[in-house]
Design a protein around this motif. Structure first.
Motif, PDB file in Angstrom:
ATOM      1  N   MET A  89       0.850  -1.173   0.000  1.00  0.00           N
ATOM      2  CA  MET A  89       0.000   0.000   0.000  1.00  0.00           C
ATOM      3  C   MET A  89       0.897   1.239   0.000  1.00  0.00           C
ATOM      4  O   MET A  89       1.868   1.324   0.734  1.00  0.00           O
ATOM      5  N   ALA A  90       0.560   2.197  -0.813  1.00  0.00           N
ATOM      6  CA  ALA A  90       1.350   3.421  -0.921  1.00  0.00           C
ATOM      7  C   ALA A  90       1.255   4.228   0.375  1.00  0.00           C
ATOM      8  O   ALA A  90       0.313   4.082   1.160  1.00  0.00           O
ATOM      9  N   ALA A  91       2.222   5.090   0.586  1.00  0.00           N
ATOM     10  CA  ALA A  91       2.254   5.914   1.790  1.00  0.00           C
ATOM     11  C   ALA A  91       1.011   6.786   1.903  1.00  0.00           C
ATOM     12  O   ALA A  91       0.474   6.976   3.005  1.00  0.00           O
ATOM     13  N   HIS A 124      -7.749  -5.345   1.928  1.00  0.00           N
ATOM     14  CA  HIS A 124      -8.545  -4.111   2.012  1.00  0.00           C
ATOM     15  C   HIS A 124      -7.758  -2.885   1.553  1.00  0.00           C
ATOM     16  O   HIS A 124      -8.208  -1.760   1.735  1.00  0.00           O
ATOM     17  N   SER A 125      -6.618  -3.106   0.945  1.00  0.00           N
ATOM     18  CA  SER A 125      -5.749  -1.981   0.600  1.00  0.00           C
ATOM     19  C   SER A 125      -6.368  -1.023  -0.411  1.00  0.00           C
ATOM     20  O   SER A 125      -6.003   0.150  -0.452  1.00  0.00           O
ATOM     21  N   ASP A 126      -7.328  -1.491  -1.197  1.00  0.00           N
ATOM     22  CA  ASP A 126      -7.943  -0.605  -2.195  1.00  0.00           C
ATOM     23  C   ASP A 126      -9.318  -0.099  -1.769  1.00  0.00           C
ATOM     24  O   ASP A 126     -10.030   0.507  -2.562  1.00  0.00           O
ATOM     25  N   LYS A 155      -5.872   6.072   5.467  1.00  0.00           N
ATOM     26  CA  LYS A 155      -6.507   5.060   6.315  1.00  0.00           C
ATOM     27  C   LYS A 155      -6.304   5.389   7.794  1.00  0.00           C
ATOM     28  O   LYS A 155      -7.216   5.214   8.607  1.00  0.00           O
ATOM     29  N   LYS A 156      -5.131   5.875   8.142  1.00  0.00           N
ATOM     30  CA  LYS A 156      -4.854   6.259   9.532  1.00  0.00           C
ATOM     31  C   LYS A 156      -5.812   7.366   9.978  1.00  0.00           C
ATOM     32  O   LYS A 156      -6.368   7.331  11.066  1.00  0.00           O
ATOM     33  N   HIS A 157      -6.035   8.344   9.105  1.00  0.00           N
ATOM     34  CA  HIS A 157      -6.929   9.445   9.459  1.00  0.00           C
ATOM     35  C   HIS A 157      -8.399   9.025   9.398  1.00  0.00           C
ATOM     36  O   HIS A 157      -9.229   9.575  10.128  1.00  0.00           O
ATOM     37  N   THR A 158      -8.716   8.050   8.552  1.00  0.00           N
ATOM     38  CA  THR A 158     -10.072   7.499   8.540  1.00  0.00           C
ATOM     39  C   THR A 158     -10.348   6.802   9.871  1.00  0.00           C
ATOM     40  O   THR A 158     -11.421   6.965  10.454  1.00  0.00           O
TER      41      THR A 158
END
Length: 154
Positions: free
Chosen positions: A1-3, A45-47, A9-12
């Motif tokens: 997964m790209a940065a 779930h990366s996408d 995702k972290k902010h989600t």
């Protein structure tokens, strides 16, 4: 997964935790599992990312617009967070907005006149002027939203 993906995702996840998982499920009509997939860093779930309308619903309930803030940072922009929740319906509509606009403009002109008494604008005076222009801008946004809501234009 790209940065960028990990960052979003972290902010989600921060957004969902800010609102609370149970309340987030009620607000969005989505299950805990679905919300969890939006911020999961597992390969399967990366996408998957949270739909923007879901982000908007959750950010209305959150203490801070986590995902919007992250997107602004990624684009090199910044947010000016207004805790008064301008998107909430305020009584008075456009008429109240016109009065508020006149008052805010008078405040801006008062600050400007005071700043220019010595012929130059100092850093602190510039900060006060910027604050007043931001508040004036917010009144214009509120007025725009009222006009769009009252007259069905967008």
């Amino acid at each position: 997964m790209a940065a960028i993906g990990r960052y979003l995702k972290k902010h989600t996840e921060s957004l969902v935790k800010d609102v609370g998982i149970e309340q987030a499920c009620q607000i969005t009509g989505k299950s805990k599992a679905t919300l969890g997939r939006y911020y999961s860093d597992h390969d399967e779930h990366s996408d998957r990312y949270m739909p923007i309308e879901t982000v908007a619903l959750l950010e209305q309930a959150a203490n801070y617009p986590h995902v919007t803030g992250a997107l602004a940072e990624l684009s090199g922009s910044s947010l000016q967070y207004d805790e008064r929740r301008p998107n909430e319906e305020r009584p008075g509509g456009v008429n109240a907005d016109v009065i508020a606009l006149s008052q805010r403009f008078a405040m801006l002109m008062g600050e400007y006149q005071q700043s220019m008494e010595d012929g130059k604008i100092t850093v602190n005076e510039a900060k006060r002027l910027l604050r007043e222009t931001g508040l004036l801008q917010q009144v214009l946004i509120d007025m725009k939203l009222h006009l769009e809501n009252d007259h069905g234009t967008a």
